[in-house]
Design a protein around this motif. Structure first.
Motif, short mmCIF file in Angstrom:
data_model
loop_
_atom_site.label_atom_id
_atom_site.label_comp_id
_atom_site.label_asym_id
_atom_site.label_seq_id
_atom_site.Cartn_x
_atom_site.Cartn_y
_atom_site.Cartn_z
N ARG A 113 0.83 -1.20 0.00
CA ARG A 113 0.00 0.00 0.00
C ARG A 113 0.86 1.25 0.00
N ILE A 114 0.44 2.27 -0.77
CA ILE A 114 1.05 3.60 -0.72
C ILE A 114 -0.02 4.60 -0.35
N GLU A 115 0.41 5.70 0.27
CA GLU A 115 -0.57 6.66 0.80
C GLU A 115 0.01 8.06 0.74
N ALA A 116 -0.85 9.04 0.49
CA ALA A 116 -0.49 10.46 0.56
C ALA A 116 -1.47 11.14 1.50
N PHE A 137 -3.63 3.79 -2.05
CA PHE A 137 -3.79 2.80 -3.11
C PHE A 137 -3.14 1.52 -2.65
N ALA A 138 -3.91 0.40 -2.70
CA ALA A 138 -3.41 -0.88 -2.21
C ALA A 138 -3.58 -1.96 -3.26
N MET A 139 -2.73 -2.99 -3.16
CA MET A 139 -2.83 -4.15 -4.04
C MET A 139 -2.74 -5.41 -3.20
N ALA A 140 -3.76 -6.30 -3.35
CA ALA A 140 -3.77 -7.60 -2.69
C ALA A 140 -3.37 -8.67 -3.70
N PHE A 141 -2.64 -9.69 -3.24
CA PHE A 141 -2.09 -10.70 -4.14
C PHE A 141 -2.69 -12.07 -3.83
N GLU A 142 -3.29 -12.68 -4.89
CA GLU A 142 -3.86 -14.02 -4.77
C GLU A 142 -2.94 -15.02 -5.47
N PHE A 143 -2.64 -16.13 -4.77
CA PHE A 143 -1.83 -17.22 -5.32
C PHE A 143 -2.63 -18.51 -5.24
#
Length: 750
Positions: A691-694, A708-714
Motif C-alpha cells: 500500500r502507498i498513501e499520501a 492505493f493498495a494491491m492484494a495478491f492471490e496465489f
C-alpha cells in the motif's frame, strides 16, 4: 542523570519543607548548607574502572545528611555523570540557594568528588571537566562559603590552578562570620590517590568519614571543624599509604574572611553515639555485625572521643602497647554507649621470635585477612578430621593448608588447594576449591566454591560459585550458578540461576534465569529470562525474555520480548515485542503497539473502493512503524460476519514528511476469517498486500489521506478471496492482483 531529571530534583527540592538542619557553632547563626556529591568509577577507556568511588560518594552524602547539616532536599548525588550533568547540578543548587537567600544569614556549599582525574581535569567517563572551568563553576555558585573536597589522582593540581596558594589554617574562636573558600585534595599535584579492597573505600575518604563521625574532634566539644578534619585526614591517609609505592600527602588551600572556624559535623546531632573513655588508649577498631570496618582510630590522648554511628550491633578491638582488649555492644537511638577497659575482655597473645631478635608479641586478629603476616601462619600441608577441623581456635594460631578434609565441618584460615567437607567449609582466604554438602564460606575466593545449599564470599570472587540454592559475593570476576538465586554487587562475566540473578552494582557479561534478572547499576552484555529482565542503570547490550524487559535509563542495543519492552530513557537500537514503550526517543520499534517521544502514534479510519472499512493503529518510528488493525465488510453487520468477510491486518510502514504532507509505503499480511461450504467451523487464510498513501495535515493531530493498495492471490491462498468482493482484478498468470483505493482520516494521539 539527564538535565530533565535534574530539573525534577530541583522542583522537588523547592517544594520540600524548609525544616533543614542548620549549622555552625550555634543554631542562631542561621546557616543554610548545600551539597553536591559525585562518584565516578568510570574514568574513560584509558583508565581502570574504580570499585569504590560511587560507594564513597554515597557514604559521604549519608554522613553529611546525618550530622553535617545538609538536608536531603539540599543535596544532589551524581553517579558516573557526564560534564553536562555536573553543570546542570550546579544550576539546580544555585537556583535553590536564590530561593532560600531571604531565610538564611549565610549559605555554605560543599562539593565532593571521588573518581579519576589527571593533571588537568576530572575524568568523567567519555567527558572531562578541566580544573579552571570547574573552579569557575564552583565560584559561580552563590554561597558565602565554598568547601571543595577532591578524592582523585593528582587532585592537588586543582588547588594550584589559576594562582591558588597554600595558606595557613585560620584561627579558631567563637565567631560565626566566615566567608571564602576551602579546597581539600586527597593527594598532591604529582601523586596518585588509592582505594583499598580491605576497607572497601579510598584511604582519604575513609579518613574523612571517620573524622566527621568524631575521630577528628581534638577539643572534645562533639563538633568537628575544618581544621580538625584536615589534620586528621592528612595524618591517617599518610600513615595508611606511606608503605605503599605512592604515599599520599593531602593538600589544602583555605582562604576565608573572618576568624571563625567552620564546623563540618556535630556528633551530638546523631541518634546513636559511642564514647571512647579517657582512660582507653591504643588502636581502636570498630566493626559492624558483618565484620565490616566502621572506624579505626589511634587514640593517644587522655580525652574522651565521641563517635556518631548508626543503630546496630558492633564489635570492638583495642590494641594497646601491652595488651589487647575485645568486646561487643549494641547502639540504640537516643542513647550513648561508653567503651572503657572495664567492659572489655583481654585477648591472649602468642609470642613469636624473629631471627636474631628479641621476643615480641604477635598482634591479635581483627577479622580481616590483611592483619595476618607470613610469620603468623601455622603451615600444615594436610588437615584431616573425622568430625570437625577447629585448628583455627585450638592452636590459637591461623592455619594455612593445601588439603583440608572433614566428615562434617572444615575450618582453616588459608586454603591454598582443596577443602572438602560433608557439611561445610569455612576459610578467610581461598586459593583453590571448596566442596561441601551444605555450605562454603570464605572472605576472598581465588578459585571455585561448590555446595549443595549455598556459597558465601564476603569480599571478592575470582573464579566460580556453584550452589544448589544460592550464591552471594561482594564482587565477582567469573561466574555464579545457582538453583534458586545469585546475588552480588559488581559482576564481570556471568550469572545463571533457575529463579533469579541480582547484581546490586554494575554488571559486565551475561545473566540467564528462568524467572528474572535484576541489575541495579549499569549493565553491559546480555540478559535472558523467561519472565522478565530489569536494569535500573544504563544498559548496553541485549535483553531477551518471554514476558517483559525493563530498562530504567538509556538503552543501547536490542530489547526483545514476546509481550512488552519498556525503556524509561532513550533507545539507541531496536525494541521488538507485542508492546514497546520508550519514554524518550527510540531508533526502531517493531511491534503491534509502539510508543516513543519521537515516534508515530495514531489511529486511522478509511473506506475502500471495494466497500470495506479499514481501521488501523500506526505506531513506532516514522522510518519504520508497526500497523495493527482490521478490515471489515459493513454488509456483514447484523449477519454472520465471518461468512461475509473479516480480516486482521498486520504490517510495517515507513513515512516521509514534507511540510504538512506525508507519503507512506507499507507491506502487510492479512489474515482472512470466514466459514466455507465444506465446514461450519471458521476457516482462516492469509494474503499479502502492499500500500502507498499520501496525506495532508490541515491542523495538528488531524490528517486526511488517500491510499492505493494491491492484494495478491496465489494458488495456495485462493480460499481467502471466496467471499472477498473485488471491483478490480489484474490477471498476472499464476497470480491475480486486486487493486483498490481508500480515503480516510487519521487522528494523531501525540
Amino acid at each position: 542523570m539527564k538535565m530533565t531529571c535534574i530539573k525534577k530534583i530541583a522542583l522537588a527540592a523547592l517544594m520540600a519543607l524548609a525544616a533543614n538542619h542548620i549549622f555552625a557553632l550555634d543554631q542562631s547563626a542561621g546557616v543554610e548548607r548545600y551539597g553536591l556529591y559525585i562518584g565516578s568509577n568510570d574514568g574513560g577507556k584509558s583508565q581502570e574502572r574504580l570499585l569504590y568511588a560511587g560507594t564513597d560518594a554515597i557514604a559521604f552524602q549519608k554522613i553529611m545528611t546525618e550530622i553535617g547539616g545538609i538536608s536531603k532536599s539540599n543535596g544532589i548525588l551524581l553517579l558516573d555523570p557526564a560534564k553536562e550533568d555536573v553543570d546542570s547540578a550546579f544550576e539546580v543548587i544555585s537556583e535553590l540557594m536564590k530561593k532560600k537567600q531571604k531565610d538564611a544569614k549565610r549559605s555554605e556549599f560543599v562539593f565532593y568528588y571521588s573518581g579519576h582525574s589527571d593533571e588537568n581535569a576530572l575524568l568523567l567517563g567519555k567527558t572531562k571537566y578541566d580544573y579552571s572551568s570547574l573552579k569557575a563553576a564552583i565560584t559561580n555558585v552563590p554561597s558565602d562559603v565554598h568547601v571543595v573536597i577532591l578524592d582523585s589522582c593528582y587532585s592537588g593540581n586543582f588547588i594550584r590552578t589559576k594562582g591558588g596558594q597554600k595558606q595557613k589554617p585560620f584561627l579558631m574562636d567563637d565567631s560565626s562570620v566566615v566567608k571564602g573558600h576551602a579546597y581539600l585534595s586527597s593527594s598532591s599535584s604529582q601523586e596518585s590517590s588509592q582505594e583499598s579492597d580491605e576497607i572497601g573505600s579510598s584511604f582519604f575518604t575513609n579518613a574523612m568519614i571517620t573524622g566527621l563521625r568524631g575521630a577528628a574532634d581534638t577539643s572534645g566539644d562533639k563538633k568537628v571543624t575544618l581544621n580538625e578534619l584536615y589534620s586528621y585526614a592528612f595524618n591517617e591517609t599518610l600513615s595508611k599509604t606511606e608503605k605503599t609505592a605512592d604515599p599520599q600527602h593531602p593538600n589544602y588551600n583555605i582562604t576565608l574572611v573572618g576568624s571563625g572556624d567552620l564546623v563540618l559535623s556535630d556528633v551530638s546531632a546523631s541518634d546513636c553515639v559511642l564514647t571512647l573513655a579517657r582512660e582507653l588508649t591504643g588502636r581502636v577498631i570498630v566493626r559492624d555485625k558483618n565484620s565490616k570496618l566502621v572506624a579505626e582510630i589511634n587514640k593517644t590522648t587522655q580525652l574522651p572521643i565521641y563517635l556518631a554511628l548508626e543503630e546496630g550491633q558492633y564489635g570492638v578491638t583495642v590494641i594497646g602497647e601491652r595488651s589487647t582488649l575485645q568486646g561487643s555492644f549494641a547502639l540504640s537511638p537516643k542513647k550513648t554507649y561508653a567503651i572503657s577497659p572495664a567492659n572489655l575482655s583481654p585477648v591472649a597473645r602468642s609470642e613469636t621470635r624473629s631471627r636474631g631478635g628479641e621476643a615480641e608479641e604477635e598482634q591479635p586478629q581483627t577479622g580481616e585477612a590483611e592483619t595476618i603476616g607470613e610469620s603468623d601462619l601455622l603451615r600444615m600441608p594436610i588437615v584431616f578430621s573425622i568430625f570437625c577441623n577447629e585448628f583455627y581456635l585450638a592452636a590459637n594460631k591461623p592455619i594455612s593448608t593445601k588439603l583440608s578434609l572433614a566428615l562434617f565441618r572444615s575450618h582453616v584460615y588459608e586454603a591454598n588447594g582443596v577443602m572438602a567437607a560433608g557439611i561445610g567449609n569455612e576459610t578467610t582466604i581461598l586459593n583453590g576449591a571448596q566442596a561441601a554438602g551444605i555450605y562454603n564460606i570464605a572472605q576472598d575466593v581465588n578459585g571455585a566454591q561448590a555446595a549443595g545449599i549455598f556459597n558465601f564470599a564476603k569480599n571478592d570472587v575470582n573464579g566460580a560459585q556453584v550452589a544448589g540454592i544460592f550464591n552471594y559475593a561482594q564482587n565477582v570476576t567469573g561466574a555464579q550458578a545457582a538453583g534458586i538465586v545469585n546475588v552480588a554487587n559488581d559482576v564481570k562475566y556471568a550469572q545463571a540461576a533457575w529463579i533469579s540473578n541480582v547484581a546490586k552494582g554494575s554488571f559486565t557479561g551475561a545473566q540467564g534465569a528462568w524467572i528474572s534478572n535484576v541489575t541495579l547499576g549499569d549493565f553491559k552484555g546480555a540478559q535472558g529470562a523467561w519472565l522478565s529482565n530489569v536494569t535500573l542503570g544504563e544498559f548496553k547490550g541485549v535483553q531477551g525474555s518471554w514476558l517483559s524487559n525493563v530498562a530504567r535509563k538509556d538503552f543501547t542495543g536490542l530489547q526483545a520480548a514476546w509481550l512488552s519492552n519498556v525503556a524509561c530513557g532513550n533507545v539507541k537500537g531496536v525494541q521488538i515485542g507485542f508492546f514497546n514503550f520508550c519514554k524518550g526517543n527510540a531508533d526502531f520499534q517493531l511491534g503491534l503497539v509502539n510508543y516513543s517521544q519521537n515516534g508515530i502514534f495514531e489511529v486511522a479510519a478509511s473506506y475502500t473502493t471495494d466497500q470495506k472499512i479499514r481501521l488501523v493503529l500506526n505506531s513506532g518510528n516514522k522510518h519504520l512503524y508497526g500497523i495493527f488493525g482490521v478490515l471489515l465488510n459493513p454488509e456483514g453487520f447484523g449477519k454472520k460476519a465471518l461468512e461475509q468477510y473479516g480480516a486482521l491486518v498486520l504490517g510495517l510502514g515507513t513515512r516521509v514528511e514534507l511540510w504538512k504532507f506525508n507519503f507512506d509505503f507499507a507491506i502487510m499480511g492479512n489474515e482472512v476469517i470466514f466459514a466455507n461450504e465444506k465446514s461450519d467451523k471458521p476457516h482462516a487464510e492469509w494474503f499479502p498486500s502492499a500500500r502507498i498513501e499520501a496525506g495532508f495535515t490541515p491542523i495538528p493531530h488531524l490528517n486526511v489521506f488517500a491510499g492505493f493498495a494491491m492484494a495478491f492471490e496465489f494458488p495456495g491462498n485462493r480460499d481467502a478471496f471466496i467471499a472477498h468482493k473485488r471491483n478490480m482484478a489484474i490477471d498476472a498468470g499464476s497470480a491475480t492482483i486486486y487493486p483498490e483505493f481508500d480515503f480516510g482520516v487519521k487522528f494523531r494521539l501525540q
